[in-house]
Design a protein around this motif. Structure first.
Motif, PDB file in Angstrom:
ATOM      1  N   ARG A 275      -2.511  -3.691   1.725  1.00 46.05           N
ATOM      2  CA  ARG A 275      -2.015  -2.014   0.319  1.00 46.05           C
ATOM      3  C   ARG A 275      -2.964  -2.438  -1.080  1.00 46.05           C
ATOM      4  O   ARG A 275      -2.731  -1.480  -1.263  1.00 46.05           O
ATOM      5  N   ALA A 276      -3.144  -3.969  -1.824  1.00 43.63           N
ATOM      6  CA  ALA A 276      -3.639  -4.063  -3.321  1.00 43.63           C
ATOM      7  C   ALA A 276      -5.144  -3.258  -2.860  1.00 43.63           C
ATOM      8  O   ALA A 276      -5.428  -2.310  -4.241  1.00 43.63           O
ATOM      9  N   ASN A 277      -5.671  -2.919  -1.727  1.00 43.72           N
ATOM     10  CA  ASN A 277      -7.081  -2.554  -1.911  1.00 43.72           C
ATOM     11  C   ASN A 277      -7.035  -1.202  -1.512  1.00 43.72           C
ATOM     12  O   ASN A 277      -7.681  -0.245  -2.047  1.00 43.72           O
ATOM     13  N   GLN A 278      -5.474  -0.879  -1.111  1.00 43.14           N
ATOM     14  CA  GLN A 278      -5.730   1.197  -1.131  1.00 43.14           C
ATOM     15  C   GLN A 278      -5.557   1.152  -2.470  1.00 43.14           C
ATOM     16  O   GLN A 278      -5.367   2.660  -3.122  1.00 43.14           O
ATOM     17  N   LEU A 279      -4.498   0.304  -3.316  1.00 44.24           N
ATOM     18  CA  LEU A 279      -4.272   0.840  -4.276  1.00 44.24           C
ATOM     19  C   LEU A 279      -5.392   1.187  -5.356  1.00 44.24           C
ATOM     20  O   LEU A 279      -5.552   1.824  -6.327  1.00 44.24           O
ATOM     21  N   ALA A 280      -6.357  -0.320  -4.767  1.00 42.73           N
ATOM     22  CA  ALA A 280      -7.346   0.107  -6.322  1.00 42.73           C
ATOM     23  C   ALA A 280      -8.522   1.352  -5.184  1.00 42.73           C
ATOM     24  O   ALA A 280      -8.998   1.258  -6.868  1.00 42.73           O
ATOM     25  N   ALA A 282      -7.781   3.738  -5.031  1.00 44.55           N
ATOM     26  CA  ALA A 282      -7.249   5.356  -5.953  1.00 44.55           C
ATOM     27  C   ALA A 282      -7.444   4.924  -6.883  1.00 44.55           C
ATOM     28  O   ALA A 282      -7.246   6.123  -7.680  1.00 44.55           O
ATOM     29  N   LEU A 283      -7.401   3.870  -7.433  1.00 48.51           N
ATOM     30  CA  LEU A 283      -7.382   3.804  -9.138  1.00 48.51           C
ATOM     31  C   LEU A 283      -8.948   4.236  -8.964  1.00 48.51           C
ATOM     32  O   LEU A 283      -9.404   4.881 -10.227  1.00 48.51           O
ATOM     33  N   ALA A 372      -0.287   6.564  -0.330  1.00 48.69           N
ATOM     34  CA  ALA A 372      -0.174   8.032   1.227  1.00 48.69           C
ATOM     35  C   ALA A 372      -1.583   8.822   0.931  1.00 48.69           C
ATOM     36  O   ALA A 372      -1.560   9.758   1.879  1.00 48.69           O
ATOM     37  N   GLU A 373      -2.260   9.187   0.321  1.00 51.15           N
ATOM     38  CA  GLU A 373      -3.726   9.505   0.350  1.00 51.15           C
ATOM     39  C   GLU A 373      -4.814   8.966   1.451  1.00 51.15           C
ATOM     40  O   GLU A 373      -5.455   9.348   1.304  1.00 51.15           O
ATOM     41  N   GLY A 374      -3.932   7.805   2.131  1.00 49.32           N
ATOM     42  CA  GLY A 374      -4.775   7.053   3.571  1.00 49.32           C
ATOM     43  C   GLY A 374      -6.501   5.912   2.550  1.00 49.32           C
ATOM     44  O   GLY A 374      -7.338   5.893   4.023  1.00 49.32           O
ATOM     45  N   HIS A 375      -6.139   5.640   1.353  1.00 48.88           N
ATOM     46  CA  HIS A 375      -7.579   4.905   1.056  1.00 48.88           C
ATOM     47  C   HIS A 375      -8.175   3.532   2.527  1.00 48.88           C
ATOM     48  O   HIS A 375      -6.867   3.481   2.676  1.00 48.88           O
ATOM     49  N   ASP A 376      -9.024   2.977   2.230  1.00 49.32           N
ATOM     50  CA  ASP A 376     -10.035   2.252   3.037  1.00 49.32           C
ATOM     51  C   ASP A 376      -8.583   0.418   2.671  1.00 49.32           C
ATOM     52  O   ASP A 376      -8.307   0.455   1.607  1.00 49.32           O
ATOM     53  N   ASP A 377      -8.515   0.535   3.433  1.00 54.91           N
ATOM     54  CA  ASP A 377      -7.213  -1.356   2.896  1.00 54.91           C
ATOM     55  C   ASP A 377      -8.524  -2.646   2.766  1.00 54.91           C
ATOM     56  O   ASP A 377      -8.161  -3.484   3.137  1.00 54.91           O
ATOM     57  N   GLY A 378      -9.760  -2.075   3.459  1.00 57.87           N
ATOM     58  CA  GLY A 378     -10.031  -3.277   3.495  1.00 57.87           C
ATOM     59  C   GLY A 378     -11.028  -3.875   1.967  1.00 57.87           C
ATOM     60  O   GLY A 378     -11.004  -3.186   0.967  1.00 57.87           O
ATOM     61  N   ALA A 379     -11.991  -4.902   2.084  1.00 54.37           N
ATOM     62  CA  ALA A 379     -12.166  -5.502   1.119  1.00 54.37           C
ATOM     63  C   ALA A 379     -12.342  -4.175  -0.372  1.00 54.37           C
ATOM     64  O   ALA A 379     -13.315  -3.434   0.583  1.00 54.37           O
ATOM     65  N   VAL A 380     -12.778  -4.381  -1.536  1.00 57.92           N
ATOM     66  CA  VAL A 380     -12.714  -3.645  -2.296  1.00 57.92           C
ATOM     67  C   VAL A 380     -14.331  -4.155  -2.717  1.00 57.92           C
ATOM     68  O   VAL A 380     -15.047  -2.820  -2.447  1.00 57.92           O
ATOM     69  N   GLY A 381     -14.537  -4.883  -3.157  1.00 58.03           N
ATOM     70  CA  GLY A 381     -16.654  -5.670  -3.398  1.00 58.03           C
ATOM     71  C   GLY A 381     -16.458  -4.941  -5.010  1.00 58.03           C
ATOM     72  O   GLY A 381     -17.606  -5.082  -5.095  1.00 58.03           O
ATOM     73  N   VAL A 382     -15.620  -4.903  -5.698  1.00 61.57           N
ATOM     74  CA  VAL A 382     -16.032  -4.536  -6.865  1.00 61.57           C
ATOM     75  C   VAL A 382     -16.052  -6.374  -7.937  1.00 61.57           C
ATOM     76  O   VAL A 382     -15.393  -6.628  -7.776  1.00 61.57           O
ATOM     77  N   ARG A 383     -17.524  -6.196  -8.099  1.00 55.95           N
ATOM     78  CA  ARG A 383     -18.250  -7.603  -9.334  1.00 55.95           C
ATOM     79  C   ARG A 383     -17.244  -7.632 -10.243  1.00 55.95           C
ATOM     80  O   ARG A 383     -17.177  -6.722 -11.333  1.00 55.95           O
ATOM     81  N   VAL A 384     -16.881  -8.187 -10.522  1.00 57.99           N
ATOM     82  CA  VAL A 384     -16.233  -8.755 -11.676  1.00 57.99           C
ATOM     83  C   VAL A 384     -16.156 -10.084 -13.007  1.00 57.99           C
ATOM     84  O   VAL A 384     -16.210 -11.208 -11.743  1.00 57.99           O
TER      85      VAL A 384
END
Length: 849
Positions: A275-280, A282-283, A372-384
Motif C-alpha cells: 500500500r505504501a508503494n502504491q501511494l509513493a 501516486a506522489l 484507486a489509481e491502480g499503481h504498481d505495488d512493487g518496490a519503488v526504488g528511489v535512491r534516498v
C-alpha cells in the motif's frame, strides 16, 4: 586590624557599605562533584613555578597593588567559571588570623589587568570596613545561610573555615597553592581540577595582562577531551540504509507477520509495504522531487503509517498535521514549509479544506483515490541519501509563528536504532503508538517496531484518555514497549494502585516530554517492580531523544538524571562562548553529531540563532537547546530548567510568547501574560491573565485562541484583572502571577478587580462575590466531588464552591482522566469536561449512582 567581635550594629558608612554588599545577592555557589561523598577534608596542592611567582609580583608592582590582589583576581575568575556568574562573592581573609568577610568581585572586564584592579578595589573596601560585626547585620537583615561558600586566604594557610565548602590559600615556602574542600561536596579529583584552574588563571593573567579573560578557557586539555569524547555516546557505524528500506527488508523476510493493528483492523508487513508503494508512486506521478515536503493529514489509523512510508519511499519530506488543528494554523504551516502536496482522508478534511482555500497552489490527494489509481505495488526504488531531508515537525514559536524543525535521514535512523537497542525491541514484539502525530515521538513509536520485525499497535485517543481501557489494551495487546509523558504515567499508576493487574508482556516503559520526578519513579517501582523505566530526553531539532536513562529502581538523589547520550551523539554543557564549563558547573546544553537537524524551514534568522558551527569539529553543526544542565560525577546529564519562556505541557513544547501574542490580538485585551501552574500531582497547566477596559467572556477568549492555536496551547483558565502586576522596571511580574496561579488561579474571568486571588465564592454570572456559606458543597455527591477535585487539582478543598468550574480551576483533559480514576470511573473524563460545574456534575454523579 582588630578581629574581635563587636556587639553593636555598625553605624554610618560601615553599615551602609555592608548593607549594600549583603543585599546585592547570595553567595556564589561551588558546584558539587563527589562520586562517593566522604568525610573530612580533601586537599590538593599546586606549587607555582619560580617564573609564575615572579610574574605575579611583577604584575602587582606594575599595577601598584599587593600580590594578594592578583591572587584574588584569579580566584574570582575561577569562581565565575564554576558558577557562570560574572560578579562573584567569596570569603576574603583581610589579614592573617582575621575571620573571612564577604567580598564581591566583578570579573566581566575587558582585560586581566582590569580584573586585578577591580579585585584590589573590592579587597580594599573590605579591609576599610572590616571592623564591623557583619554576622550581626546579616541576622538583623534576616539573611539565611552562609554569606559565602568559597574562602581565599591570600597570606598564609588558614584552613577550611566552618560553614565554607572550599578554601584557597597561598602558602610558603615555595609559593604553594593549597586548595581544601569538604569531602562530602568535592572529591580529590575535583579539588585538584580547581587548583589547576587557579594555576592556569595566574599563568594566563601574568603572560598577557591586556588579554580578554573571557576569551580563554581554564579547563585543561585532558578535561576538554574527557567532556568532548568520553562523555559522548558510543561510536556506532550506521548501515547505509534508510528507515523505510529496513522496513522493506522486514516485509521481504516476514511478509505474513502482522505489522500494524488499529481498532480491530490489521495489515501484514507485505500489505503495508504494498500500500505504501502504491501511494509513493501516486506522489511521484504528481511530480514529487527529492526533499519536496508532503503533509500527511490523517487520523491515527492504518492509512497513516502507509502515508508516512510512502512519503519516505518517494524521497519526500514528511510533515505531520493533525486534522483537529485550526484552519489558520494549518495554512500557516503549509505556507511556511513550502508544501504543495497533501495526503489526507475524507474524514480529516474539514479544517484542511478551509486552509487550502487560501492556498491555491497546494494539491490535496485522498489516500483512497491514490490507491484507486491502480499503481504498481512493487518496490519503488528511489535512491534516498543519508543527508537527505526526512521530516519536519512544527513547534511553538515565541514570535507567534510556529517554526518547522528539519531533520535528516541519518539522524532519524540513528534515533530509531537507539530505541530498538535501549528498549529491547525485537521480532514479534509489540510497540504501543500513543502520541499525537504533531508530537515528534509519534514517529519512532510508529516505525521502530517495524524496523525490528515487530508490530505497532495504534492506540486510539479515546482509549488513551481512559486509564482503565489503556491498561487493558497494554495487557490484551501484549504490548512490550510503551512511552508516555510523566503526567499521564501518574494517571496510569493511580489506576494500577487501585486495580492491580499483571502485565506479563510489558518489558519497558519510557517517559519523555516533561521532567520525571523521583517520587513518580518510586511509585512506579512499588507498583510494577519488574518493568524498567526509561527516562528519555531530547528535542525535535535533535532527531528526537538524545539521552536514555534506564532505571531499574528509583534513583538515589533528588533528581532523575537524563542519562548518557545515545550512540553517535555528543552532548556538551557550555558557556556563552560555546566552551565546555567545568565538570559539575551549570551551563547551556548543546548537541553535536548526527542527531543535529538542518535548521528551521524557510527561517534563516532563527536557524542562525540556534544552529551554529561546532567550534571543536569543523563541518559539524551545534544545536543550542535553551536548556540548562550539568554533568554528574557518574557521567550522566542532569536537566535544571529553561533559559527562556518555553515550557512543556503533557510533552508538547510551547512558547508562552506565541500564546500571549495571540491573546493580545483579541479586541478588548490590553495586556496579557501566560504562566504555568504546577499543583499537586496534576501536572502543569496554562493559566492566562489579561487586562482590558472590562471583562470578556472566558469562553469567547478560548474560542478566539482556539481559532489559531492547537488545543494543547489554549490556557485552561482565563483571569481578567483591571491591571497586571508590574516589576520595579515596569514589566509584567510573571513571578507574582505564577504564585497566584499556584494558589488557586486567582480571580476568575469576570470577577471585579480587588477580589482576593483564588476566591471561588462567586455567583454563577461572575459579577460578584457571594457569601461563602451559600456556595459550600451541600449534598454528599458535591462534597465527594469537592474532595476529589482538591486531590486532583491541588486546590484546598475549602476553596472549592458548588458553582466552581473544573476547567476554571485549572482542570485539563488529563486531570479529568485522573478525576475519573479517583472516582473509580463513576463518571468519565468526557462527563467532567462536558459538565464542568461542580453542582451540575454532582447531579450527574448522583444519577449514575
Amino acid at each position: 586590624m582588630s578581629s574581635g567581635v563587636q556587639t553593636r550594629p555598625p553605624a554610618g558608612p560601615d553599615r551602609e557599605f555592608w548593607r549594600d554588599v549583603l543585599l546585592a545577592g547570595d553567595a556564589t555557589p561551588v558546584p558539587r562533584w563527589a562520586a562517593t561523598p566522604g568525610a573530612g577534608t580533601t586537599v590538593a596542592e599546586e606549587v607555582l613555578t619560580a617564573e609564575c611567582a615572579a610574574a605575579v609580583r611583577r604584575l602587582a608592582e606594575a599595577l601598584a597593588v599587593p600580590p594578594s590582589a592578583v591572587l584574588l583576581a584569579a580566584h574570582a575568575v575561577v569562581l565565575a567559571a564554576l558558577s557562570g556568574e560574572r560578579e562573584v562573592v567569596t570569603g576574603l581573609v583581610p589579614a592573617p588570623g582575621a575571620p573571612p568577610l564577604p567580598c564581591r568581585v566583578p570579573t566581566d572586564a575587558a582585560s586581566w589587568r582590569d580584573v586585578v584592579v577591580g579585585a584590589e578595589a573590592a579587597a580594599a573596601a573590605v579591609r576599610a570596613h572590616g571592623a564591623a560585626p557583619v554576622e550581626e547585620l546579616r541576622r538583623e537583615l534576616g539573611l539565611a545561610g552562609p554569606g559565602f561558600e568559597a574562602v581565599l586566604h591570600p597570606e598564609g594557610d588558614g584552613g577550611l573555615p566552618e560553614g565554607a565548602v572550599l578554601a584557597v590559600a597561598l602558602s610558603g615556602p615555595g609559593d604553594r597553592l593549597v586548595v581544601r574542600a569538604r569531602a562530602e561536596v568535592l572529591d580529590h579529583g575535583a579539588v585538584a581540577r580547581i587548583a589547576g584552574y587557579h594555576r592556569t588563571a595566574l599563568a594566563l593573567m601574568t603572560t598577557d595582562p591586556g588579554a580578554d579573560p573571557q576569551a580563554v578557557t581554564l579547563l585543561s586539555s585532558d578535561e576538554l577531551r574527557f567532556q568532548r569524547d568520553t562523555l559522548a555516546g558510543p561510536v556506532r557505524e550506521l548501515p547505509d540504509r534508510r528507515v523505510h528500506e529496513l522496513i522493506e527488508a522486514q516485509a521481504r523476510m516476514r511478509p505474513d507477520a502482522v505489522a500494524v493493528v488499529c481498532a480491530g483492523r490489521s495489515w501484514t508487513h507485505a500489505e503495508l509495504d504494498a500500500r505504501a508503494n502504491q501511494l509513493a508512486r501516486a506522489l511521484l506521478a504528481r511530480g514529487l522531487r527529492p526533499e519536496d515536503v508532503v503533509a500527511v493529514v490523517t487520523e491515527r489509523d492504518l492509512e497513516w503509517p502507509a502515508a508516512v512510508l510512502a512519503v519516505l519511499k518517494a524521497g519526500g519530506a514528511y510533515l505531520p498535521i493533525e486534522p483537529s488543528f485550526p484552519a489558520e494554523r494549518i495554512a500557516t504551516t503549509l505556507r511556511r514549509a513550502g508544501c504543495r502536496l497533501v495526503l489526507t482522508e475524507p474524514r480529516s478534511t474539514a479544517a484542511l479544506d478551509r486552509a487550502l482555500a487560501t492556498l491555491p497552489g497546494v494539491e490535496r490527494l485522498l489516500v483512497d483515490d491514490a490507491w484507486a489509481e491502480g499503481h504498481d505495488d512493487g518496490a519503488v526504488g528511489v535512491r534516498v541519501g543519508a543527508g537527505q531531508l526526512a521530516y519536519l515537525y512544527f513547534t511553538s514559536g515565541s514570535t507567534g509563528e510556529p517554526k518547522g524543525a528539519m531533520c535528516e535521514h541519518a539522524g532519524f535512523l540513528n534515533h530509531v536504532l537507539a530505541k530498538i537497542d535501549d528498549l529491547g525491541i525485537g521480532e514479534d514484539q509489540v510497540v504501543a503508538q500513543t502520541a499525537p502525530q504533531c508530537f515528534d515521538i509519534s514517529l519512532w513509536q510508529l516505525l521502530a517496531g517495524l524496523v525490528a520485525g515487530g508490530r505497532t499497535l495504534l492506540v486510539e485517543q479515546e482509549v488513551v484518555l481512559d486509564a482503565a481501557r489503556f491498561v487493558d489494551t497494554l495487557a490484551t495487546g501484549r504490548v512490550a514497549v510503551a512511552q508516555v509523558v510523566p503526567s499521564y504515567l501518574d494517571v496510569v499508576l493511580a489506576h494500577l494502585e487501585q486495580h492491580p493487574r499483571p502485565l506479563p508482556d510489558l518489558r519497558y516503559v519510557s517517559v519523555t516530554g516533561e521532567a520525571l520526578k523521583r517520587e513518580l519513579a518510586e511509585r512506579w517501582f512499588a507498583t510494577v517492580p519488574d518493568v524498567p523505566l526509561v527516562n528519555a530526553y531530547g528535542l525535535t531539532e535533535t532527531s528526537d531523544d538524545t539521552n536514555h536513562e534506564v532505571l531499574r529502581r528509583a534513583p538515589d538523589g533528588d533528581r532523575v538524571p537524563l542519562g548518557r547520550p545515545i550512540a553517535n551523539v555528543r552532548v556538551l554543557v557550555v558557556d556563552d562562548r560555546l566552551r565546555p564549563v567545568p565538570l559539575g558547573a551549570l551551563g547551556a546544553i548543546a548537541f553535536s553529531g548526527v542527531c543535529v537537524g538542518r535548521g528551521y524551514v524557510n527561517d534563516p534568522e532563527r536557524t542562525r540563532q540556534a544552529y551554529v558551527p561546532d567550534p571543536a569539529r569543523p563541518g559539524d553543526r551545534l544545536y543550542l537547546a535553551g536548556d540548562v544542565g550539568r554533568w554528574r560525577p557518574d557521567g550522566k546529564l542532569e536537566f535544571l530548567g529553561r533559559r527562556d519562556a518555553q515550557v512543556k505541557i503533557s510533552g508538547f513544547r510551547i512558547e508562552l510568547g506565541e500564546i500571549e501574542n495571540t491573546l493580545l490580538r483579541v479586541p478588548g485585551v490590553r495586556d496579557g501574560a501566560v504562566v504555568v501552574a504546577e499543583r499537586g500531582g496534576s501536572g502543569g497547566h496554562l493559566v492566562a491573565y489579561w487586562s482590558g477596559p472590562r471583562p470578556l467572556d472566558p469562553d469567547l477568549l478560548r474560542s478566539r485562541l482556539a481559532a489559531t492555536l492547537p488545543a494543547y496551547m489554549v490556557p485552561t483558565a482565563m483571569h481578567w484583572r483591571a491591571s497586571l502586576p508590574l516589576t520595579a522596571n515596569g514589566k509584567i511580574d510573571r513571578r507574582a502571577l505564577t504564585a497566584l496561579a499556584a494558589e488557586g488561579a486567582g480571580p476568575p474571568a469576570g470577577t471585579p478587580a480587588g477580589t482576593p486571588a483564588g476566591t471561588p465564592d462567586r455567583t454563577p454570572d461572575g459579577d460578584g462575590v457571594s457569601e461563602r456559606g451559600d456556595d459550600r458543597p451541600r449534598t454528599p455527591a458535591e462534597r465527594r466531588l469537592a474532595a476529589a477535585w482538591a486531590a486532583v487539582l491541588g486546590v484546598p478543598e475549602e476553596r472549592i464552591g458548588r458553582r466552581d468550574s473544573f476547567v476554571e480551576l485549572g482542570g485539563s483533559s488529563l486531570s479529568a482522566v485522573k478525576l475519573a480514576v479517583t472516582l473509580d470511573r463513576a463518571i468519565s473524563h468526557r462527563d467532567v469536561l462536558a459538565v464542568p460545574v461542580l453542582a451540575d456534575l454532582a447531579d450527574l454523579l448522583s444519577g449514575r449512582s
